[in-house]
Design a protein around this motif. Sequence first.
Motif, PDB file in Angstrom:
ATOM      1  N   VAL A   1       0.842  -1.204   0.000  1.00 11.96           N
ATOM      2  CA  VAL A   1       0.000   0.000   0.000  1.00 11.96           C
ATOM      3  C   VAL A   1       0.875   1.251   0.000  1.00 11.96           C
ATOM      4  O   VAL A   1       0.615   2.208  -0.741  1.00 11.96           O
ATOM      5  CB  VAL A   1      -0.955  -0.007   1.213  1.00 11.96           C
ATOM      6  CG1 VAL A   1      -1.620   1.363   1.392  1.00 11.96           C
ATOM      7  CG2 VAL A   1      -2.022  -1.070   1.043  1.00 11.96           C
ATOM      8  N   HIS A   2       1.921   1.238   0.826  1.00 12.24           N
ATOM      9  CA  HIS A   2       2.836   2.383   0.882  1.00 12.24           C
ATOM     10  C   HIS A   2       3.489   2.618  -0.479  1.00 12.24           C
ATOM     11  O   HIS A   2       3.578   3.761  -0.955  1.00 12.24           O
ATOM     12  CB  HIS A   2       3.899   2.113   1.949  1.00 12.24           C
ATOM     13  CG  HIS A   2       4.944   3.183   2.041  1.00 12.24           C
ATOM     14  ND1 HIS A   2       4.654   4.489   2.364  1.00 12.24           N
ATOM     15  CD2 HIS A   2       6.286   3.140   1.823  1.00 12.24           C
ATOM     16  CE1 HIS A   2       5.774   5.200   2.356  1.00 12.24           C
ATOM     17  NE2 HIS A   2       6.769   4.404   2.029  1.00 12.24           N
ATOM     18  N   LYS A   3       3.912   1.556  -1.131  1.00  9.43           N
ATOM     19  CA  LYS A   3       4.547   1.663  -2.451  1.00  9.43           C
ATOM     20  C   LYS A   3       3.580   2.239  -3.479  1.00  9.43           C
ATOM     21  O   LYS A   3       3.940   3.120  -4.277  1.00  9.43           O
ATOM     22  CB  LYS A   3       5.029   0.283  -2.896  1.00  9.43           C
ATOM     23  CG  LYS A   3       5.583   0.233  -4.309  1.00  9.43           C
ATOM     24  CD  LYS A   3       5.925  -1.201  -4.683  1.00  9.43           C
ATOM     25  CE  LYS A   3       6.333  -1.302  -6.154  1.00  9.43           C
ATOM     26  NZ  LYS A   3       6.600  -2.724  -6.531  1.00  9.43           N
ATOM     27  N   LEU A   4       2.339   1.761  -3.478  1.00  6.88           N
ATOM     28  CA  LEU A   4       1.350   2.243  -4.442  1.00  6.88           C
ATOM     29  C   LEU A   4       1.001   3.710  -4.192  1.00  6.88           C
ATOM     30  O   LEU A   4       0.820   4.485  -5.139  1.00  6.88           O
ATOM     31  CB  LEU A   4       0.086   1.379  -4.368  1.00  6.88           C
ATOM     32  CG  LEU A   4       0.221  -0.059  -4.895  1.00  6.88           C
ATOM     33  CD1 LEU A   4      -1.002  -0.879  -4.540  1.00  6.88           C
ATOM     34  CD2 LEU A   4       0.440  -0.060  -6.407  1.00  6.88           C
ATOM     35  N   VAL A   5       0.910   4.097  -2.940  1.00  8.60           N
ATOM     36  CA  VAL A   5       0.577   5.494  -2.616  1.00  8.60           C
ATOM     37  C   VAL A   5       1.689   6.425  -3.086  1.00  8.60           C
ATOM     38  O   VAL A   5       1.428   7.496  -3.649  1.00  8.60           O
ATOM     39  CB  VAL A   5       0.325   5.652  -1.100  1.00  8.60           C
ATOM     40  CG1 VAL A   5       0.247   7.124  -0.711  1.00  8.60           C
ATOM     41  CG2 VAL A   5      -0.968   4.948  -0.711  1.00  8.60           C
ATOM     42  N   ILE A   6       2.941   6.023  -2.873  1.00  9.48           N
ATOM     43  CA  ILE A   6       4.061   6.843  -3.338  1.00  9.48           C
ATOM     44  C   ILE A   6       4.037   6.973  -4.861  1.00  9.48           C
ATOM     45  O   ILE A   6       4.258   8.057  -5.416  1.00  9.48           O
ATOM     46  CB  ILE A   6       5.396   6.232  -2.864  1.00  9.48           C
ATOM     47  CG1 ILE A   6       5.547   6.405  -1.353  1.00  9.48           C
ATOM     48  CG2 ILE A   6       6.575   6.893  -3.581  1.00  9.48           C
ATOM     49  CD1 ILE A   6       6.810   5.797  -0.794  1.00  9.48           C
ATOM     50  N   ALA A   7       3.738   5.853  -5.548  1.00  8.17           N
ATOM     51  CA  ALA A   7       3.668   5.888  -7.008  1.00  8.17           C
ATOM     52  C   ALA A   7       2.563   6.829  -7.483  1.00  8.17           C
ATOM     53  O   ALA A   7       2.753   7.613  -8.425  1.00  8.17           O
ATOM     54  CB  ALA A   7       3.432   4.477  -7.549  1.00  8.17           C
ATOM     55  N   ALA A   8       1.399   6.765  -6.823  1.00 11.03           N
ATOM     56  CA  ALA A   8       0.284   7.638  -7.208  1.00 11.03           C
ATOM     57  C   ALA A   8       0.630   9.100  -6.962  1.00 11.03           C
ATOM     58  O   ALA A   8       0.331   9.970  -7.796  1.00 11.03           O
ATOM     59  CB  ALA A   8      -0.976   7.246  -6.426  1.00 11.03           C
ATOM     60  N   ARG A   9       1.257   9.386  -5.834  1.00 16.55           N
ATOM     61  CA  ARG A   9       1.626  10.758  -5.518  1.00 16.55           C
ATOM     62  C   ARG A   9       2.639  11.304  -6.530  1.00 16.55           C
ATOM     63  O   ARG A   9       2.540  12.456  -6.968  1.00 16.55           O
ATOM     64  CB  ARG A   9       2.209  10.816  -4.103  1.00 16.55           C
ATOM     65  CG  ARG A   9       2.419  12.242  -3.594  1.00 16.55           C
ATOM     66  CD  ARG A   9       2.808  12.236  -2.135  1.00 16.55           C
ATOM     67  NE  ARG A   9       4.043  11.536  -1.909  1.00 16.55           N
ATOM     68  CZ  ARG A   9       4.252  10.656  -0.931  1.00 16.55           C
ATOM     69  NH1 ARG A   9       3.264  10.350  -0.113  1.00 16.55           N
ATOM     70  NH2 ARG A   9       5.432  10.085  -0.759  1.00 16.55           N
TER      71      ARG A   9
END
Length: 304
Positions: free
Chosen positions: A98-106
Amino acid sequence: MDVAAAALELYGLPPDEFTAARNQVAQQAKDAGDNGSSATLKALRKPTLAAWLANLLVRSDPDGIAELTDLGEQLRQAHVARDGRSLRELTLRRHGLVHKLVIAARTQARAQGHTVSPSTEQRLIETLDAAVIDPGAAQLLRTGQLTSALRHVGFGVVDETGDPAQLTPVKPRVVRSSPRKPPAKPPRKATTRRTAQSAPATAARSRRAELRTRAEQAEREYAAAETERAQAQAELDAHEHQLADLKATIDRLTEELEQARQLLRDASRRTRALQVELNRTTRNATIAQQRRDAGQQRLADLDR
């Protein structure tokens, strides 16, 4: 007009482009005499920024989204099996992903000129978490056509208004993984090398480099802190699962104990009833034996 294909394309657009593009497509359908498709397209809701970020992830990293939803299924299986070790490992993987995906989206949002506020980021995290917890939310996410962020509240999934989550009014198409095309490189602009640079320009570049270094350091510190937080959250989730399992076990054993007590009471009553019956039949047998013996004695007396 292929309404489903048009909707899928529309929900891949940034929110500030959605309304104009939707109205244009709806007008095209109306001009072609397809009033039904036009009305359906016109009714499509503009996605919130958090929903757009989730839709963006589905398109840019479908494999990551598939991994996330598959992880949810593994967590449910581990919970049913009461496998504490797997629950801890999968929960840690969940927070990391989840942390990885959120960073990618940001990062992608920033590249497109959109700033992601902490509240929007939190809604995206809640959406991804809901997709892990609830299979229905996972299906909604995989369509890439969310209009609102999702949140799991214990009895189901709701949107940002607190209402039960609803998909768009067209048949959803799940966005699947496809080979990625390398981004086109912009044409290189001709530059003129300056043999001498002014002191203010040099100072500005030095300042930018310093700020960039600080920003990178802050990002690394944030990532480390978030990893530590994710580990603590994973431990907490694992213990909460264990606590829930223990409570369920206590409830089950309490129910079994009460059932056993009821069986014991029933068996005691039956035993007493059987004892009464045994006493009655014993008395009857004794009386019958006495009558038999008396009859035999009378016969013996007559034979003398």
